[in-house]
Scaffold this motif. Structure first.
Motif, short mmCIF file in Angstrom:
data_model
loop_
_atom_site.label_atom_id
_atom_site.label_comp_id
_atom_site.label_asym_id
_atom_site.label_seq_id
_atom_site.Cartn_x
_atom_site.Cartn_y
_atom_site.Cartn_z
N GLU A 37 37.60 43.86 34.13
CA GLU A 37 37.44 42.46 33.70
C GLU A 37 38.01 42.24 32.31
O GLU A 37 38.58 41.18 32.02
N LEU A 38 37.88 43.23 31.43
CA LEU A 38 38.47 43.12 30.09
C LEU A 38 39.98 42.96 30.16
O LEU A 38 40.57 42.11 29.50
N ILE A 39 40.62 43.81 30.97
CA ILE A 39 42.08 43.76 31.09
C ILE A 39 42.50 42.45 31.79
O ILE A 39 43.49 41.83 31.39
N LYS A 40 41.74 42.05 32.78
CA LYS A 40 42.06 40.79 33.47
C LYS A 40 42.01 39.61 32.51
O LYS A 40 42.83 38.70 32.59
N SER A 41 41.05 39.62 31.58
CA SER A 41 40.96 38.49 30.65
C SER A 41 42.17 38.47 29.71
O SER A 41 42.71 37.41 29.39
N ILE A 42 42.62 39.66 29.27
CA ILE A 42 43.81 39.73 28.41
C ILE A 42 45.06 39.29 29.18
O ILE A 42 45.97 38.67 28.63
N ALA A 43 45.10 39.59 30.49
CA ALA A 43 46.23 39.21 31.34
C ALA A 43 46.18 37.75 31.77
O ALA A 43 47.11 37.26 32.40
N ASP A 44 45.06 37.06 31.42
CA ASP A 44 44.86 35.67 31.87
C ASP A 44 44.97 35.60 33.40
O ASP A 44 45.63 34.73 33.98
N PHE A 45 44.31 36.55 34.04
CA PHE A 45 44.49 36.80 35.47
C PHE A 45 44.16 35.58 36.33
O PHE A 45 44.93 35.20 37.22
N HIS A 46 43.01 34.96 36.07
CA HIS A 46 42.58 33.85 36.92
C HIS A 46 43.60 32.71 36.93
O HIS A 46 43.85 32.09 37.97
N GLU A 47 44.18 32.45 35.76
CA GLU A 47 45.19 31.38 35.67
C GLU A 47 46.48 31.78 36.37
O GLU A 47 47.11 30.99 37.07
N GLN A 48 46.87 33.05 36.21
CA GLN A 48 48.14 33.53 36.75
C GLN A 48 48.17 33.57 38.28
O GLN A 48 49.23 33.46 38.88
#
Length: 376
Positions: free
Chosen positions: A271-282
Motif C-alpha cells: 500500500e505504501l508503494i501504491k500510494s507513491i505510484a498514485d496507483f488508484h488514479e493510474q
C-alpha cells in the motif's frame, strides 16, 4: 483496446519489476500498436522496493559504514531522493539475518543499532519523509538499538546504561529521552509492515520469529518476558500500551519501537508503494491490469503485491503472468483471474525459466495480446 496497466512484483532472482513491465510491453505491441500502456512496478517493502521507488522518484543509493547486528563494521545502502527529501531504508541492510552466519545467530545479543545509524544519516541529509522496510531482521530488541543510535538512553534499576540488545529487555527500568535527536518530531515516518503480530505472547515477536533467528526454547521465553517488561515500562513512563498495535511484533518488536520512538505509522508495504505510484488514479479507465510474480500460490493472496492489485481493481479484467503457478483452476476463478500465463510451460527446466524469463515473458504477453484480439 484502449488502456493496459502493467503492475507486477519482481521475479525474484530473475527480473526487476520494471524489466517485467518492459518485456510485457514489447509482447503486447506485437499485436496492438495504438494501445496506452501504463507501467507501475510494485513491491512490498522488501527486496525490489528500491528498484520500484527509483522508478517513481529517482534518487541515489547512499552507502556508509554502520554497525551490523553484532556491532561489527559493515557497509550498508539506502535510497535518498533529494528533491522529495525522501529516504527508503531497509533494516535488513544493517540489521538483517542475511548478514550473519548460522553460528552467529543469537537474538539476545543482536541489535538494531545500525538501522538507527542509517536513519540518522538520512536525517542529516535533510530527509523529511522516511520509509522503513522492516523485513528479514536478526533482532529482538524492540527497536532499542535503533533508538540508542538516535540519542535515546536506556537504564536498568541500578541506573546502569544498557546497550539495547535483546538481553537488555528484561533489565530495562527507565528510558531517557533528553538526548534524542530533535529532528525526529519533524519527520514523517512510515513503516512497511505486512504482519500483524502483537508484541508478546503466543503470537508475539519472540514465540513466532525468534526461533528462526537462533533462539532456543529458553531464549524464546526470556525474550518474550523481556518484551512484556519493555511494554510495562513504556506504559508506566509514557502511558502507551504497544501490545495491541497490529504489527508491533514485527522484526523482533521493531514495529513497536518505531511507533514509540519515531511516532511512525505501520502500513502494508504494498500500500505504501501504491500510494507513491498514485496507483488508484493510474488504473482508472484501464481495460486490463497485468500483474505477476515468480511463484503463484495460496500465500500470494495474503498481503503480497498481487493481493494489493486485486484490492484496487474495480471493473478491469485481470491477467497474471508468473514463473510457476500452484493454484487450482477453482482458486484462479475465486480470485477472478481472467488470463493466467506460466513461464514454466515454455521453459526446459527451472534454471532455463529463470535465465530466459524476459524472453518467455515477452512470448506470454504476445500470446495474451492474441487472446484478447481474437476474443473481440
Amino acid at each position: 483496446m484502449k488502456k493496459i496497466v502493467i503492475a507486477p512484483d519482481k521475479f525474484k532472482g530473475s527480473l526487476t519489476g520494471i524489466e517485467f513491465c518492459n518485456a510485457v510491453e514489447r509482447g503486447i505491441k506485437k499485436h496492438f500498436k495504438n494501445v496506452t500502456i501504463v507501467k507501475l512496478p510494485l513491491a512490498d517493502g522488501g527486496d525490489g522496493t528500491v528498484d520500484a521507488l527509483q522508478f517513481y522518484i529517482g534518487g541515489e543509493l547512499i552507502s556508509l559504514e554502520v554497525n551490523d547486528p553484532l556491532m561489527q563494521p559493515i557497509h550498508a545502502n539506502y535510497l535518498y531522493a533529494e528533491k522529495e527529501k525522501l529516504a527508503f531504508i531497509e533494516m535488513a541492510e544493517a540489521s538483517g539475518i542475511r548478514l550473519l552466519k548460522n553460528e552467529e545467530l543469537n537474538p539476545l545479543e543482536t541489535s538494531t543499532f545500525g538501522t538507527g545509524e542509517l536513519i540518522l544519516d538520512a536525517i542529516k541529509r535533510g530527509a523529511k519523509h522516511i520509509l522503513l522496510g522492516i523485513g528479514g531482521s536478526s533482532t529482538n530488541d524492540a527497536g532499542m538499538g535503533m533508538a540508542r543510535a538516535l540519542g535515546f538512553r536506556f537504564f536498568d534499576n541500578e541506573n546502569k546504561e544498557l546497550k539495547g540488545q535483546g538481553k537488555d529487555l528484561n533489565q530495562l527500568s527507565t528510558i531517557n529521552t533528553n538526548l534524542a535527536n530533535s529532528e525526529l518530531k519533524n519527520i514523517k515516518f512510515e513503516v512497511a509492515c505486512d504482519v500483524d503480530n502483537p508484541l508478546f505472547g503466543p503470537n508475539g515477536a519472540a514465540h513466532i520469529y525468534a526461533p528462526q533467528k537462533g533462539a532456543s526454547t529458553r531464549m524464546v521465553e526470556e525474550l518474550d518476558a523481556g518484551l512484556r517488561n519493555f511494554n510495562d515500562k513504556v506504559e508506566k513512563q509514557f502511558g502507551k500500551n504497544l501490545q495491541n498495535i497490529a504489527g508491533a511484533g514485527a522484526a523482533g518488536g521493531l514495529g513497536a519501537g518505531c511507533v514509540l520512538f519515531l511516532n511512525a505509522h505501520l502500513k502494508s508495504g504494498t500500500e505504501l508503494i501504491k500510494s507513491i505510484a498514485d496507483f488508484h488514479e493510474q488504473v482508472k479507465n484501464a481495460d486490463w491490469i497485468i500483474t505477476g510474480e515468480g511463484k503463484l500460490d495460496a500465500q500470494t493472496f495474503s498481503g503480497k503485491v498481487i493481493k494489493g492489485v486485486l484490492d484496487s481493481r474495480t471493473n478491469q479484467k485481470l491477467a497474471v503472468f508468473c514463473g510457476v503457478s500452484e493454484l487450482s483452476e477453482q482458486q484462479g476463478k475465486a480470485h477472478q483471474i481472467d488470463f493466467l500465463a506460466e513461464i514454466m510451460q515454455q521453459a526446459i527446466d527451472v534454471d532455463d525459466s529463470i535465465k530466459n524469463a524476459e524472453k518467455y515473458l515477452e512470448n506470454a504477453a504476445a500470446q495474451f495480446a492474441r487472446h484478447i484480439k481474437s476474443a473481440k
